[in-house]
Design a protein around this motif. Structure first.
Motif, PDB file in Angstrom:
ATOM      1  N   VAL A 141       0.828  -1.220  -0.018  1.00  0.00           N
ATOM      2  CA  VAL A 141       0.040   0.060   0.030  1.00  0.00           C
ATOM      3  C   VAL A 141       0.883   1.081  -0.088  1.00  0.00           C
ATOM      4  N   ILE A 142       0.590   2.350  -0.800  1.00  0.00           N
ATOM      5  CA  ILE A 142       0.997   3.581  -0.650  1.00  0.00           C
ATOM      6  C   ILE A 142       0.012   4.444  -0.202  1.00  0.00           C
ATOM      7  N   LEU A 143       0.304   5.462   0.699  1.00  0.00           N
ATOM      8  CA  LEU A 143      -0.701   6.352   1.034  1.00  0.00           C
ATOM      9  C   LEU A 143      -0.148   7.893   0.967  1.00  0.00           C
ATOM     10  N   GLN A 144      -1.032   8.697  -0.006  1.00  0.00           N
ATOM     11  CA  GLN A 144      -0.234   9.921  -0.418  1.00  0.00           C
ATOM     12  C   GLN A 144      -1.462  11.101   0.031  1.00  0.00           C
ATOM     13  N   SER A 145      -0.680  12.275   0.066  1.00  0.00           N
ATOM     14  CA  SER A 145      -1.644  13.459   0.083  1.00  0.00           C
ATOM     15  C   SER A 145      -3.028  13.377   0.914  1.00  0.00           C
ATOM     16  N   TYR A 146      -2.474  13.682   2.085  1.00  0.00           N
ATOM     17  CA  TYR A 146      -3.390  13.726   3.240  1.00  0.00           C
ATOM     18  C   TYR A 146      -4.445  12.424   3.285  1.00  0.00           C
ATOM     19  N   THR A 147      -4.234  11.085   2.881  1.00  0.00           N
ATOM     20  CA  THR A 147      -4.991  10.086   3.083  1.00  0.00           C
ATOM     21  C   THR A 147      -5.041   9.699   4.588  1.00  0.00           C
ATOM     22  N   VAL A 148      -6.158   9.227   4.999  1.00  0.00           N
ATOM     23  CA  VAL A 148      -6.316   8.662   6.332  1.00  0.00           C
ATOM     24  C   VAL A 148      -6.588   7.104   5.949  1.00  0.00           C
ATOM     25  N   PHE A 149      -5.606   6.376   6.558  1.00  0.00           N
ATOM     26  CA  PHE A 149      -5.591   5.122   6.637  1.00  0.00           C
ATOM     27  C   PHE A 149      -6.140   4.449   8.125  1.00  0.00           C
ATOM     28  N   ASP A 150      -7.248   3.852   8.269  1.00  0.00           N
ATOM     29  CA  ASP A 150      -7.648   3.346   9.265  1.00  0.00           C
ATOM     30  C   ASP A 150      -7.371   1.547   9.193  1.00  0.00           C
ATOM     31  N   MET A 151      -6.476   0.995   9.887  1.00  0.00           N
ATOM     32  CA  MET A 151      -6.335  -0.395   9.615  1.00  0.00           C
ATOM     33  C   MET A 151      -6.857  -0.971  11.245  1.00  0.00           C
ATOM     34  N   THR A 152      -8.184  -1.820  11.118  1.00  0.00           N
ATOM     35  CA  THR A 152      -8.351  -2.267  12.232  1.00  0.00           C
ATOM     36  C   THR A 152      -8.392  -3.875  12.434  1.00  0.00           C
ATOM     37  N   GLY A 153      -8.106  -4.355  11.224  1.00  0.00           N
ATOM     38  CA  GLY A 153      -8.033  -5.628  11.116  1.00  0.00           C
ATOM     39  C   GLY A 153      -7.307  -5.765   9.612  1.00  0.00           C
ATOM     40  N   GLY A 154      -7.435  -7.195   9.100  1.00  0.00           N
ATOM     41  CA  GLY A 154      -7.126  -7.840   7.873  1.00  0.00           C
ATOM     42  C   GLY A 154      -5.350  -7.812   8.068  1.00  0.00           C
ATOM     43  N   VAL A 155      -4.824  -8.330   6.656  1.00  0.00           N
ATOM     44  CA  VAL A 155      -3.570  -8.527   6.770  1.00  0.00           C
ATOM     45  C   VAL A 155      -2.946  -7.974   5.529  1.00  0.00           C
ATOM     46  N   ILE A 156      -1.758  -7.443   5.868  1.00  0.00           N
ATOM     47  CA  ILE A 156      -0.756  -7.027   4.579  1.00  0.00           C
ATOM     48  C   ILE A 156       0.617  -7.612   4.914  1.00  0.00           C
ATOM     49  N   ARG A 157       0.840  -8.637   3.747  1.00  0.00           N
ATOM     50  CA  ARG A 157       1.857  -9.610   4.121  1.00  0.00           C
ATOM     51  C   ARG A 157       2.467  -9.803   2.723  1.00  0.00           C
ATOM     52  N   ASP A 158       3.940 -10.393   2.804  1.00  0.00           N
ATOM     53  CA  ASP A 158       4.674 -10.697   1.673  1.00  0.00           C
ATOM     54  C   ASP A 158       4.579 -10.031   0.385  1.00  0.00           C
ATOM     55  N   ASN A 159       4.587  -8.675   0.721  1.00  0.00           N
ATOM     56  CA  ASN A 159       4.768  -7.574  -0.454  1.00  0.00           C
ATOM     57  C   ASN A 159       6.347  -7.350  -0.561  1.00  0.00           C
ATOM     58  N   ASP A 160       6.377  -6.649  -1.705  1.00  0.00           N
ATOM     59  CA  ASP A 160       7.800  -6.455  -2.017  1.00  0.00           C
ATOM     60  C   ASP A 160       7.954  -4.966  -2.740  1.00  0.00           C
ATOM     61  N   ALA A 161       9.074  -4.356  -2.210  1.00  0.00           N
ATOM     62  CA  ALA A 161       9.219  -3.065  -2.864  1.00  0.00           C
ATOM     63  C   ALA A 161      10.665  -2.922  -3.320  1.00  0.00           C
ATOM     64  N   THR A 162      11.175  -2.232  -4.369  1.00  0.00           N
ATOM     65  CA  THR A 162      12.440  -2.350  -4.888  1.00  0.00           C
ATOM     66  C   THR A 162      12.978  -0.949  -4.481  1.00  0.00           C
ATOM     67  N   ALA A 163      12.270  -0.204  -3.702  1.00  0.00           N
ATOM     68  CA  ALA A 163      13.034   1.034  -3.074  1.00  0.00           C
ATOM     69  C   ALA A 163      12.632   1.053  -1.634  1.00  0.00           C
ATOM     70  N   ALA A 164      11.144   1.517  -1.186  1.00  0.00           N
ATOM     71  CA  ALA A 164      10.887   1.844   0.302  1.00  0.00           C
ATOM     72  C   ALA A 164       9.753   1.275   0.446  1.00  0.00           C
ATOM     73  N   ALA A 165       9.448   0.601   1.705  1.00  0.00           N
ATOM     74  CA  ALA A 165       8.278   0.095   2.007  1.00  0.00           C
ATOM     75  C   ALA A 165       7.570  -1.180   1.423  1.00  0.00           C
ATOM     76  N   GLY A 166       8.013  -2.264   1.918  1.00  0.00           N
ATOM     77  CA  GLY A 166       7.572  -3.474   1.352  1.00  0.00           C
ATOM     78  C   GLY A 166       5.819  -3.594   1.764  1.00  0.00           C
ATOM     79  N   GLY A 167       5.662  -3.260   2.885  1.00  0.00           N
ATOM     80  CA  GLY A 167       4.210  -3.344   3.439  1.00  0.00           C
ATOM     81  C   GLY A 167       3.416  -1.986   3.064  1.00  0.00           C
ATOM     82  N   ALA A 168       3.740  -0.935   4.010  1.00  0.00           N
ATOM     83  CA  ALA A 168       3.038   0.225   3.762  1.00  0.00           C
ATOM     84  C   ALA A 168       3.788   1.444   3.517  1.00  0.00           C
ATOM     85  N   TYR A 169       3.517   2.231   2.629  1.00  0.00           N
ATOM     86  CA  TYR A 169       4.343   3.788   2.636  1.00  0.00           C
ATOM     87  C   TYR A 169       3.454   4.830   3.110  1.00  0.00           C
ATOM     88  N   VAL A 170       3.729   5.384   4.078  1.00  0.00           N
ATOM     89  CA  VAL A 170       2.932   6.546   4.550  1.00  0.00           C
ATOM     90  C   VAL A 170       3.731   7.804   4.174  1.00  0.00           C
TER      91      VAL A 170
END
Length: 211
Positions: A141-170
Motif C-alpha cells: 500500500v502507498i498512502l499519499q496526499s492527506y490520505t487517512v488509513f485506518d487499519m482495524t484488521g486484515g493482513v498486509i503480508r509478503d509484499n515487495d518494494a524495490t525502493a521503500a516500504a514493502g508493506g505500507a508507505y505512509v
C-alpha cells in the motif's frame, strides 16, 4: 446524481485502458464488490490497473483482485479522492511500476460550482488480505496526499518494494491509524520492510508489525 455498481460474481479480465484497466468507478458512484474476480488487467502509463476510483466510494467485501499490472500507480486498486472499505476482498499478485502494488491513493482536484476543491482519500482495512504485490514504493500500500488509513484488521503480508516500504508507505501529510490486523513478512530492498513514514503521522495502538 449518484449510482451503485454491484459486482457479485463473474470475471473482469485481460482489459487495457489509460486509467482503470478493469473498472473505472467515477464521481458519486458506489462500488459494492462481494464476489467475482478482477484479473490480468493493465494500464500502460496511468493508475488503477484493477480498479480506479475517482471521488467515489467502494465496499470490497469479497472476491479477488489479482494479477493486474499498472504502468504507474495502484496495481490492484487506486483511489483518487475516494473512500474504500476493504472488508474481505483478496488483493494479491498485482504490480505497479512506481507506487502501490496492491493499493495506491492520491488527492483529486476538481472545480465544483466554480470553486477549485481538493478531495482526500480515506482507506479502511478491516478484513481483506493484501499479499504478494510488488512496486517501487509501497509494495502492499502507498498512502499519499492527506490520505487517512485506518487499519482495524486484515493482513498486509509478503509484499515487495524495490525502493521503500514493502508493506505500507505512509507519504507526506498522510496518516496511518493501526488498532488491529497484521503487517508481516514484507520486504524492501532499501528502506522499511514493513512500514515507511515520510513527513507523515502514525498512531499504533494495536495489531502486529513483524518480520
Amino acid at each position: 446524481n449518484s449510482s451503485t455498481f454491484y459486482f457479485k460474481s463473474g470475471k473482469i479480465s485481460n482489459n487495457n485502458a489509460n486509467t482503470g484497466g478493469g473498472i473505472f468507478v467515477s464521481t458519486n458512484t458506489t462500488l459494492k464488490m462481494t464476489g467475482g474476480s478482477i484479473t490480468g488487467n493493465t494500464t500502460v502509463k496511468s493508475t488503477g490497473a484493477g480498479i480506479q476510483m475517482l471521488r467515489s466510494t467502494g465496499y470490497l467485501s469479497g472476491g479477488t483482485i489479482s494479477g493486474n499490472n499498472s504502468g504507474s500507480q495502484g496495481g490492484g486498486v487506486y483511489l483518487s479522492g475516494a473512500t474504500a472499505y476493504l472488508q474481505g476482498t483478496y488483493i494479491a499478485n498485482n504490480v505497479a511500476k512506481t507506487n502501490g502494488g496492491g493499493v495506491g491513493t492520491g488527492q483529486a482536484t476538481a472545480t465544483v460550482n466554480g470553486v477549485t476543491q481538493k478531495f482526500q482519500c480515506k482507506l479502511v482495512l478491516s478484513g481483506s488480505t493484501i499479499a504478494n504485490n510488488k512496486a517501487q514504493n509501497g509494495g502492499g500500500v502507498i498512502l499519499q496526499s492527506y490520505t487517512v488509513f485506518d487499519m482495524t484488521g486484515g493482513v498486509i503480508r509478503d509484499n515487495d518494494a524495490t525502493a521503500a516500504a514493502g508493506g505500507a508507505y505512509v507519504s507526506t501529510n498522510a496518516t496511518m491509524n493501526m488498532t488491529g490486523g497484521a503487517v508481516t513478512g514484507n520486504h524492501s530492498v532499501k528502506n522499511g520492510g514493513g512500514l515507511y513514514h515520510m513527513n507523515s503521522k502514525g498512531n499504533y495502538t494495536g495489531g502486529k508489525i513483524e518480520g
